[in-house]
Design an enzyme around this catalytic site. Structure first.
Site, short mmCIF file in Angstrom:
data_model
loop_
_atom_site.label_atom_id
_atom_site.label_comp_id
_atom_site.label_asym_id
_atom_site.label_seq_id
_atom_site.Cartn_x
_atom_site.Cartn_y
_atom_site.Cartn_z
N HIS A 157 10.15 -13.53 0.86
CA HIS A 157 10.24 -12.37 1.42
C HIS A 157 9.29 -12.50 2.69
O HIS A 157 9.53 -11.75 3.77
CB HIS A 157 9.75 -11.03 0.90
CG HIS A 157 10.88 -10.55 -0.33
ND1 HIS A 157 11.75 -9.73 -0.10
CD2 HIS A 157 11.17 -11.05 -1.62
CE1 HIS A 157 12.57 -9.72 -1.14
NE2 HIS A 157 12.02 -10.46 -2.00
N ASP A 370 6.64 -11.66 10.89
CA ASP A 370 7.17 -11.09 9.61
C ASP A 370 8.50 -11.58 9.28
O ASP A 370 9.37 -11.96 9.79
CB ASP A 370 7.43 -9.68 10.10
CG ASP A 370 7.26 -8.43 9.41
OD1 ASP A 370 7.32 -8.84 8.00
OD2 ASP A 370 7.03 -7.29 9.70
P1 ADQ Z 1 6.76 -5.22 4.20
O1 ADQ Z 1 5.67 -6.13 4.77
O2 ADQ Z 1 6.17 -4.36 3.22
O3 ADQ Z 1 7.88 -6.26 3.25
P2 ADQ Z 1 8.78 -3.90 5.77
O4 ADQ Z 1 10.14 -4.92 5.64
O5 ADQ Z 1 8.72 -3.38 6.80
O6 ADQ Z 1 7.64 -4.82 5.33
O7 ADQ Z 1 9.18 -2.97 4.59
C1 ADQ Z 1 8.33 -1.91 4.46
C2 ADQ Z 1 9.14 -0.80 3.59
O8 ADQ Z 1 8.06 0.16 3.02
C3 ADQ Z 1 10.10 0.12 4.31
O9 ADQ Z 1 11.10 0.18 3.49
C4 ADQ Z 1 9.45 1.05 4.86
O10 ADQ Z 1 10.26 2.21 4.95
C5 ADQ Z 1 8.67 1.40 3.93
N1 ADQ Z 1 7.18 1.91 4.32
C6 ADQ Z 1 6.60 1.47 5.30
N2 ADQ Z 1 5.44 2.29 5.54
C7 ADQ Z 1 5.53 3.40 4.97
C8 ADQ Z 1 5.03 4.56 4.98
N3 ADQ Z 1 3.89 4.84 5.66
N4 ADQ Z 1 5.49 5.67 3.77
C9 ADQ Z 1 6.48 5.23 3.36
N5 ADQ Z 1 7.02 4.22 3.27
C10 ADQ Z 1 6.70 3.03 4.18
C11 ADQ Z 1 7.97 -7.57 3.13
C12 ADQ Z 1 7.92 -8.48 4.11
C13 ADQ Z 1 8.81 -8.11 5.25
C14 ADQ Z 1 10.47 -7.88 4.50
C15 ADQ Z 1 10.15 -7.10 3.31
C16 ADQ Z 1 11.54 -7.19 2.43
O11 ADQ Z 1 6.58 -8.63 4.81
O12 ADQ Z 1 8.93 -8.97 6.43
O13 ADQ Z 1 11.29 -7.48 5.36
O14 ADQ Z 1 9.25 -7.63 2.22
O15 ADQ Z 1 11.98 -8.58 2.17
#
Ligand code: ADQ
Length: 469
Positions: A157, A370
């Protein structure tokens, strides 16, 4: 039909309607809901003494959660240590932040072996095993050592760095040899796949047979043949679109709208992590107010950033830095009736977030590096297609590979991001609609179901009998 067994560091036991902060949890649950099977991994609990001897089982419909509590030492060495203080910064190209020591590396290998011991008795011969993320690279190799010949896939990921960075890790060859125990290794982007292939070419005796325009490659290394392939993760586009249609009228969204009293809104939503480029983002917003003072008292920036990995010193440092920056910028620009940055260290449910996204004129997603970044996709899916907001997206997010119609920025270029914000805030409706429509076509074509299906489909066809070319 084969059962799917998903293995991930964290198993988020979720009640219906509740959402965890973390893209992985959201994506896996959507994948398992359809096929049924087992979701195996750490419970999220840390206990005194040894890690839990036998997994706890919870059945929810056709899905069984099997979870283990981790002992304090295992948690410290495997999770806080090697996974989050070595591999995470290394895979995000941050060599200056990696800590290297044998104790945490041994803890990482030990916990992976321990997890494999606990899962092995639950497996059936025709199961398909899908292992997630950097915490569990050695897991497949540990199962193979125990005689498991099932189809096994791994999905990373995070980004995968180029070999010039990866070789900063002592014993990097062992880690990549372990990765080659899987039949299928999935990455978010062609850049990540290329990093892996370059490593095989330059650091091993193995061979790489590229297929397509760097969409996949057959790897022969360490006595094994495996497929490495790009599978860009996505979101449940349709569900989010329909959620956002009503979420804009929720009580919280109403309160947010009223509080803006006609001002425009820029939104950022991230786990509080140094990879997300938050200090640079705050500086870019400051730059906007400085270079384009007409936005003073006309625009608010809402940054939602729930703390994560609070046992790791770098996360404490970034939290302090951001609080100071928000305070300083607000002190510099605020009026008695306007606060430029609204900075919140908490998470929100998906419905509330969807409503906030829909209200926001600009989605600001500027990680320094990311894997994918699902917030970028969620923001776009939640827009009103008759009056959509604009996504400003870092070129270093995996999402930029698919979302070229966003305003693509270099997050290190503070002035450049400030200018992109100005452009987003003044973009004519016609251009906003065109960009949004193009982005939505991508998100509809590649949603979470097609991601899951294409991965599982590729794994179903393992072990691969590749013609020698
Ligand atoms: P993350 O680093 O956690 O994931 P991201 O892909 O943006 O980053 O996913 C975050 C998820 O959590 C999103 O669905 C978002 O809506 C939710 N989220 C974030 N902040 C939130 C908040 N304050 N309240 C509620 N929900 C929140 C890791 C990798 C990424 C990759 C994903 C999936 O770092 O690059 O995209 O896994 O593979």
């Amino acid at each position: 039909m084969s059962r799917l067994v998903v293995v991930s560091n964290r198993v988020a036991l979720m009640e219906e309607g509740k959402q965890a902060a973390g893209g992985l949890a959201v994506a896996i649950l959507a994948a398992l809901k359809k096929t049924g099977g087992i979701w195996f991994g750490w419970s999220g609990n840390v206990v005194d003494g040894e890690s839990q001897a036998e997994p706890s089982r919870t059945d929810v419909g056709r899905l069984t959660y099997a979870t283990l509590d981790l002992g304090r030492r295992d948690h410290e060495e495997y999770y806080n240590g090697f996974a989050n203080q070595t591999l995470w910064p290394l895979f995000h190209y941050r060599l200056g932040l990696i800590s290297v020591n044998r104790r945490t590396r041994e803890g990482y290998e030990r916990v992976n072996a321990y997890f494999a011991d606990r899962l092995e008795p639950l497996l059936r011969p025709d199961d398909m095993i899908w292992v997630h993320d950097y915490h569990l690279i050695p897991f497949g190799d540990e199962l193979r050592r125990r005689g498991c010949s099932q189809r096994m896939g791994f999905f990373l990921h995070t980004p995968f760095p180029p070999p010039e960075l990866l070789t900063a890790l002592p014993n990097h060859r062992d880690l990549i040899r372990e990765l080659c125990a899987y039949d299928l290794v999935g990455f978010h982007t062609a850049t990540d796949l290329r990093g892996f292939c370059d490593y095989i070419r330059t650091e091993t005796d193995g061979t790489v047979e590229q297929r397509g325009a760097y969409g996949s490659a057959v790897i022969r290394a360490f006595g094994r043949t495996l497929m490495a392939k790009v599978f860009p993760i996505s979101i449940d586009t349709e569900a989010l679109e329909s959620l956002a249609r009503t979420a804009g009228r929720s009580r919280q969204a109403e309160r947010l709208r009223e509080s803006l009293v006609g001002r425009r809104l820029i939104i950022g939503v991230d786990r509080l992590d140094y990879s997300k480029g938050l200090p640079q983002r705050f500086a870019a917003f400051e730059q906007l107010l400085e270079s384009y003072p007409e936005h003073c008292n006309r625009v608010s920036f809402l940054q939602i950033a729930p703390p994560s990995r609070e046992d790791v010193p770098e996360y404490i440092a970034i939290r302090r830095e951001l609080s100071e920056m928000a305070g300083r910028i607000n002190g510099r620009f605020a009026e008695f009736d306007w606060q430029p940055i609204r900075y919140l260290n908490r998470s929100f449910g998906q419905r509330v977030l969807a409503g906030f996204y829909r209200l926001a004129n600009v989605g600001l997603v500027t990680p320094l590096r990311d894997g994918m970044n699902l917030v970028a996709k969620e923001y776009v899916a939640c827009q009103d297609s008759d009056n959509p907001g604009v996504l400003v997206l870092s070129q270093f997010a995996g999402a930029a590979h698919e979302m070229g119609e966003a305003l693509i920025v270099n997050p290190f270029d503070i002035e450049g991001v400030g200018d992109a914000l100005q452009r987003a805030l003044t973009m004519p409706l016609g251009e906003r609609k065109e960009r949004h429509a193009a982005l939505m076509r991508t998100l509809r074509r590649n949603d979470i179901s097609s991601w899951r299906e294409s991965y599982v489909d590729a794994l179903t066809r393992a072990p691969y009998d590749f013609p020698v070319t």
